[in-house]
Write a protein that holds these residues in place. Structure first.
Motif, PDB file in Angstrom:
ATOM      1  N   LYS A  65      -9.134   1.015  -8.762  1.00 54.47           N
ATOM      2  CA  LYS A  65      -9.571   2.174  -7.984  1.00 54.47           C
ATOM      3  C   LYS A  65     -10.894   1.869  -7.300  1.00 54.47           C
ATOM      4  O   LYS A  65     -11.829   1.356  -7.913  1.00 54.47           O
ATOM      5  N   GLY A  66     -10.954   2.186  -6.018  1.00 62.63           N
ATOM      6  CA  GLY A  66     -12.167   1.932  -5.248  1.00 62.63           C
ATOM      7  C   GLY A  66     -12.221   0.547  -4.627  1.00 62.63           C
ATOM      8  O   GLY A  66     -13.072   0.270  -3.778  1.00 62.63           O
ATOM      9  N   ARG A  67     -11.321  -0.353  -5.060  1.00 62.66           N
ATOM     10  CA  ARG A  67     -11.314  -1.718  -4.515  1.00 62.66           C
ATOM     11  C   ARG A  67     -10.027  -2.011  -3.733  1.00 62.66           C
ATOM     12  O   ARG A  67     -10.059  -2.767  -2.772  1.00 62.66           O
ATOM     13  N   PHE A  68      -8.915  -1.429  -4.156  1.00 58.78           N
ATOM     14  CA  PHE A  68      -7.628  -1.651  -3.508  1.00 58.78           C
ATOM     15  C   PHE A  68      -7.223  -0.409  -2.733  1.00 58.78           C
ATOM     16  O   PHE A  68      -7.508   0.719  -3.148  1.00 58.78           O
ATOM     17  N   THR A  69      -6.527  -0.619  -1.619  1.00 60.18           N
ATOM     18  CA  THR A  69      -6.011   0.484  -0.817  1.00 60.18           C
ATOM     19  C   THR A  69      -4.564   0.198  -0.447  1.00 60.18           C
ATOM     20  O   THR A  69      -4.277  -0.837   0.162  1.00 60.18           O
ATOM     21  N   ILE A  70      -3.690   1.123  -0.794  1.00 61.14           N
ATOM     22  CA  ILE A  70      -2.280   0.995  -0.461  1.00 61.14           C
ATOM     23  C   ILE A  70      -1.996   1.843   0.775  1.00 61.14           C
ATOM     24  O   ILE A  70      -2.561   2.931   0.932  1.00 61.14           O
ATOM     25  N   SER A  71      -1.134   1.348   1.658  1.00 61.68           N
ATOM     26  CA  SER A  71      -0.830   2.105   2.873  1.00 61.68           C
ATOM     27  C   SER A  71       0.560   1.741   3.379  1.00 61.68           C
ATOM     28  O   SER A  71       1.140   0.728   2.979  1.00 61.68           O
TER      29      SER A  71
END
Length: 118
Positions: A65-71
């Motif tokens: 959380k806060g480091r990875f971003t899913i899209s």
């Protein structure tokens, strides 16, 4: 039959970034939920992140959380995971998955190796 194909893995130094892609070959994901899981050597596969079909709802493991971003791409046939501030403990084979929910993934990619060096 939709197949999931990951790409974007590799070797990176701690603190660096990588972006993983998952393409739904042959169509769209056709699923309510898509996500990423990973498996490190000698460990069980673990949940990393998930996103719903519209791309509006995301959920992350506390460890990323806060480091990875899913899209999701707006065509709904490609999913991404942007990974920043990578740590050595992020080293694993990363799998993309899709299914009726994040606890019921029934389509899997072949996996892509991510190695973070110190």
């Amino acid at each position: 039959q939709v197949q999931l194909v990951e790409s974007g893995g590799g070797l990176v130094q701690a603190g660096g970034s990588l972006r993983l892609s998952c393409a739904a070959s042959g169509g769209t994901f056709s699923s309510n939920a898509m996500g990423w899981l990973r498996q490190a050597p000698g460990k069980e596969r673990e949940f990393v992140a998930a996103i719903n079909w519209s791309g509006e709802i995301t959920i992350y493991a506390d460890s990323v959380k806060g480091r990875f971003t899913i899209s999701l791409h707006n065509t709904k046939n490609t999913m991404y995971q942007q990974m920043n501030s990578l740590k050595t403990e992020d080293t694993a084979v990363y799998y993309c998955a899709a299914g009726p929910s994040r606890s019921r993934f029934n389509k899997w990619g072949q996996g892509t190796q991510v190695t973070v060096s110190s």
